[in-house]
Design an enzyme around this catalytic site. Structure first.
Site, mmCIF file in Angstrom:
data_model
loop_
_atom_site.group_PDB
_atom_site.id
_atom_site.type_symbol
_atom_site.label_atom_id
_atom_site.label_comp_id
_atom_site.label_asym_id
_atom_site.label_seq_id
_atom_site.Cartn_x
_atom_site.Cartn_y
_atom_site.Cartn_z
ATOM 1 N N LYS A 1 -10.046 -24.821 -32.047
ATOM 2 C CA LYS A 1 -9.792 -25.915 -31.108
ATOM 3 C C LYS A 1 -10.762 -25.787 -29.939
ATOM 4 C CE LYS A 1 -6.259 -27.662 -27.841
ATOM 5 N NZ LYS A 1 -4.842 -27.646 -27.432
ATOM 6 N N ASP B 1 -8.309 -29.801 -20.857
ATOM 7 C CA ASP B 1 -7.149 -30.579 -21.288
ATOM 8 C C ASP B 1 -6.338 -31.032 -20.076
ATOM 9 O OD1 ASP B 1 -5.056 -31.766 -22.571
ATOM 10 O OD2 ASP B 1 -4.177 -29.899 -23.363
ATOM 11 N N LYS C 1 -1.009 -34.105 -17.372
ATOM 12 C CA LYS C 1 -0.271 -32.893 -17.014
ATOM 13 C C LYS C 1 -0.091 -32.822 -15.503
ATOM 14 C CE LYS C 1 -2.086 -29.798 -20.650
ATOM 15 N NZ LYS C 1 -0.830 -29.488 -21.351
ATOM 16 N N ASP D 1 -8.806 -24.187 -22.809
ATOM 17 C CA ASP D 1 -8.229 -24.820 -24.000
ATOM 18 C C ASP D 1 -9.222 -24.895 -25.165
ATOM 19 O OD1 ASP D 1 -5.901 -25.769 -25.144
ATOM 20 O OD2 ASP D 1 -6.306 -27.870 -24.632
ATOM 21 N N ASP E 1 -1.186 -35.721 -24.840
ATOM 22 C CA ASP E 1 -1.331 -34.298 -24.513
ATOM 23 C C ASP E 1 -1.166 -33.414 -25.752
ATOM 24 O OD1 ASP E 1 -1.804 -32.118 -22.950
ATOM 25 O OD2 ASP E 1 0.180 -32.083 -22.000
ATOM 26 N N GLU F 1 -3.132 -33.175 -28.165
ATOM 27 C CA GLU F 1 -4.480 -33.562 -28.621
ATOM 28 C C GLU F 1 -5.108 -32.525 -29.543
ATOM 29 O OE1 GLU F 1 -3.961 -31.928 -25.935
ATOM 30 O OE2 GLU F 1 -5.472 -30.361 -26.143
ATOM 31 N N ARG G 1 -3.932 -30.845 -32.070
ATOM 32 C CA ARG G 1 -3.669 -31.092 -33.489
ATOM 33 C C ARG G 1 -4.476 -32.274 -34.014
ATOM 34 N NH1 ARG G 1 2.623 -31.743 -32.282
ATOM 35 N NH2 ARG G 1 1.960 -30.343 -30.598
HETATM 36 N N1 BES Z 1 -3.435 -27.075 -24.481
HETATM 37 C C1 BES Z 1 -2.046 -27.356 -24.522
HETATM 38 C C2 BES Z 1 -1.206 -26.136 -24.853
HETATM 39 C C3 BES Z 1 -1.184 -25.058 -23.813
HETATM 40 C C4 BES Z 1 -0.201 -25.019 -22.849
HETATM 41 C C5 BES Z 1 -2.133 -24.053 -23.833
HETATM 42 C C6 BES Z 1 -0.179 -23.993 -21.914
HETATM 43 C C7 BES Z 1 -2.121 -23.048 -22.894
HETATM 44 C C8 BES Z 1 -1.143 -23.002 -21.944
HETATM 45 C C9 BES Z 1 -1.753 -28.409 -25.576
HETATM 46 O O1 BES Z 1 -2.753 -29.338 -25.797
HETATM 47 C C10 BES Z 1 -0.572 -29.174 -25.101
HETATM 48 O O2 BES Z 1 -0.691 -29.848 -24.118
HETATM 49 N N2 BES Z 1 0.539 -29.050 -25.802
HETATM 50 C C11 BES Z 1 1.732 -29.719 -25.437
HETATM 51 C C12 BES Z 1 2.307 -30.355 -26.683
HETATM 52 C C13 BES Z 1 3.412 -31.313 -26.401
HETATM 53 C C14 BES Z 1 2.857 -32.544 -25.710
HETATM 54 C C15 BES Z 1 4.060 -31.690 -27.702
HETATM 55 C C16 BES Z 1 2.684 -28.686 -24.852
HETATM 56 O O3 BES Z 1 2.702 -27.560 -25.305
HETATM 57 O O4 BES Z 1 3.380 -29.029 -23.894
HETATM 58 ZN ZN ZN Z 2 -4.647 -28.703 -25.378
HETATM 59 MN MN MN Z 3 -2.635 -30.957 -24.436
#
Ligand code: BES
Ligand code: ZN
Ligand code: MN
Length: 470
Positions: free
Chosen positions: A236, A241, A248, A259, A318, A320, A322
């Site tokens: 990834k 992000d 966020k 990220d 968010d 993204e 996947r």
């Molecule tokens: N990059 C984030 C995941 C993340 C969170 C990495 C904290 C490092 C620290 C990912 O893209 C994300 O935003 N995931 C969301 C998914 C949700 C929207 C289903 C999450 O984990 O909140």
């Molecule tokens: Zn992310």
């Molecule tokens: Mn995200």
């Protein structure tokens, strides 16, 4: 910046070493390799030393040629690789700012010891803050090959950390592609137009909101000896992000320059494979995009078409990671013909709830692959725990308008890291596939042991261990 410390091997301990490290165990009898003219046992009990890994007893000693040198007695605990890592990291931290540390090598896995010492010497600084790491670790009586390998692996971890620690004002997808090209390995890069033309709808959709367009980066390592195993690594590569329109909050956003940690790991691993001369063919794919909100950004409720034609309803911009990984996984399956695919991604905040900050998650469609990765994690100190792909949760990703939704619409199922893995599985095809969710372990909040604050480079060691084991 790369690790500034070098680890070398010397045949004997020089008489005039200013700074000498000598191992000892709980019986407080240090290695007899050097004549110290000190009541060592008495000294160690005086300081209430126990022989634990990480313990250091510092003793000033008169030098033959005048002046005062120092001996650092270092505990090695049970002598296991884990204990030696702890000892190596503690020693390297103790001698920051010094020139040369001569080390009487511990018995056991000197590679683990040296690797940890080198990693503990890593720091990422823009400017001149803090002490410089020790310039040289001269390991007396150590196995040359093990130290050499430790150096290559530690430098690879440092590269992954550097890429992930670089501010997103500097690194964008095109920058990442340039860094990949610096590996000297054959690299193919899709720009936005080519991504669009070839049907990489997920990468294009995620990158649409940014002024810096997305890239798909492919790096190839082919060993000099012909082999039959071909592995694809997918990383990834979200260079920042923000969440996109599903923005966020600041506190969650400010860590998201890392990220692309998974992509950084893939670049670093490919580079190291070449230096190690690994006997396996590996193709790296880094799905790189910046996830930003803007007038051109994708919207919650948009439907996108992935590589291979599957459609996805984007309910949360968010989620993204996947979306970009799905394209790369589908491409790997239909074009690259690998024997196994492993993706690595800072995918979900949920995994740090489940496994915390020290252990990464591995999901796998194949028991043999899962076990290999867990074992390699144990051996390399990038520890992994196998998580389940719970079939009952697959309805979480149903969409009324597209083949799949990118997140669960409601909150019936939960299990955010598992449902993310189930989403990826849809694109991985029928080949042995594993997914590493490193969102919990990709960053460190402490400067301690082998870790420094910020990016950890987690994944480099386990993947190199896995790929170079026979
Ligand atoms: N990059 C984030 C995941 C993340 C969170 C990495 C904290 C490092 C620290 C990912 O893209 C994300 O935003 N995931 C969301 C998914 C949700 C929207 C289903 C999450 O984990 O909140
Ligand atoms: Zn992310
Ligand atoms: Mn995200």
């Amino acid at each position: 910046m790369p690790i500034e410390t070098t680890a070398s091997v010397v045949a004997e301990v020089p008489d005039d070493a200013d700074l000498l490290a000598v191992p000892y165990t709980s019986d407080l009898a240090p290695a007899q390799v050097v004549e110290l003219h000190l009541p060592v046992g008495d000294l160690l009990s005086h300081y209430e030393a126990k022989g634990e890994a990480g313990e250091i007893v510092e003793v000033p000693v008169p030098r033959a040629g005048g002046g005062v040198g120092r001996v650092l007695f270092y505990g090695v605990g049970d002598g296991s690789p884990r204990a030696l890592r702890k000892a190596g990291a503690a020693l390297a931290r103790r001698v920051k700012g010094k020139d040369t540390l001569t080390v009487v090598a511990p018995g056991g896995d000197v590679g683990a010891f040296a690797e940890a010492a080198l990693l503990a010497s890593y720091s990422f600084k823009i400017g001149n803050a803090g002490k410089k790491p020790v310039r040289e670790l001269a390991l007396a009586g150590a196995d040359e090959g093990a130290v050499q390998r430790a150096q290559i692996v530690a430098q690879a971890v440092a590269l992954a950390r550097d890429l992930a620690n670089t501010p997103s004002s500097v690194k964008n997808p095109a920058w990442l592609a340039e860094r990949a090209a610096e590996s000297g390995l054959p690299v193919r890069v899709w720009d936005e137009e080519q991504l669009q033309a070839d049907g990489f709808g997920g990468i294009v959709a995620v990158g649409r909101g940014s002024a810096s367009p997305p890239r798909l980066i492919q790096i190839s390592y082919t060993p000099s000896e012909p082999v039959d195993r071909h592995v694809v690594l997918v990383g990834k590569g979200i260079t920042f992000d923000s969440g996109g329109l599903s923005l966020k909050p600041t506190d969650n956003m400010k860590t998201q320059k890392t990220d692309m940690a998974g992509g950084a790991v893939v670049i670093a691993v490919l580079r190291a494979l070449a230096r190690l001369g690994a006997p396996v063919r590996v193709t790296g794919l880094i799905a790189a995009a910046e996830n930003m909100p803007s007038g051109t950004a994708q919207r919650p409720s948009d439907v996108i078409k992935h590589y291979g034609g599957r459609t996805v309803e984007v309910l949360n911009t968010d989620a993204e990671g996947r979306l970009v990984l799905a394209d790369a996984l589908a491409y790997a399956d239909s074009v690259l013909d690998p024997d196994a695919v492993v993706d690595i991604a800072t995918l979900t905040g949920a995994i740090s709830v489940a496994l915390g900050r020290n252990v990464g998650a591995v999901y796998a469609s194949d028991d043999v692959l899962a076990k290999q990765l867990v074992d390699a994690g144990q051996a390399s100190d990038d520890r992994l725990w196998r998580m389940p792909l719970i079939e009952d949760y697959t309805p979480a990703l149903e969409s009324s308008v597209a083949d799949l939704a990118n997140v669960e619409a409601g909150s019936r199922f939960g299990a955010g890291s598992i449902t993310a893995a189930l989403f990826l599985r849809e694109f991985a095809g029928r080949r042995p596939w594993a997914h590493l969710d490193i969102a919990g372990v990709g960053r460190s909040t402490v400067d301690e042991g082998t870790l420094s604050k910020g990016a950890t480079g987690f994944g480099v060691r386990v993947l190199l261990e896995w790929l170079t084991r026979s």
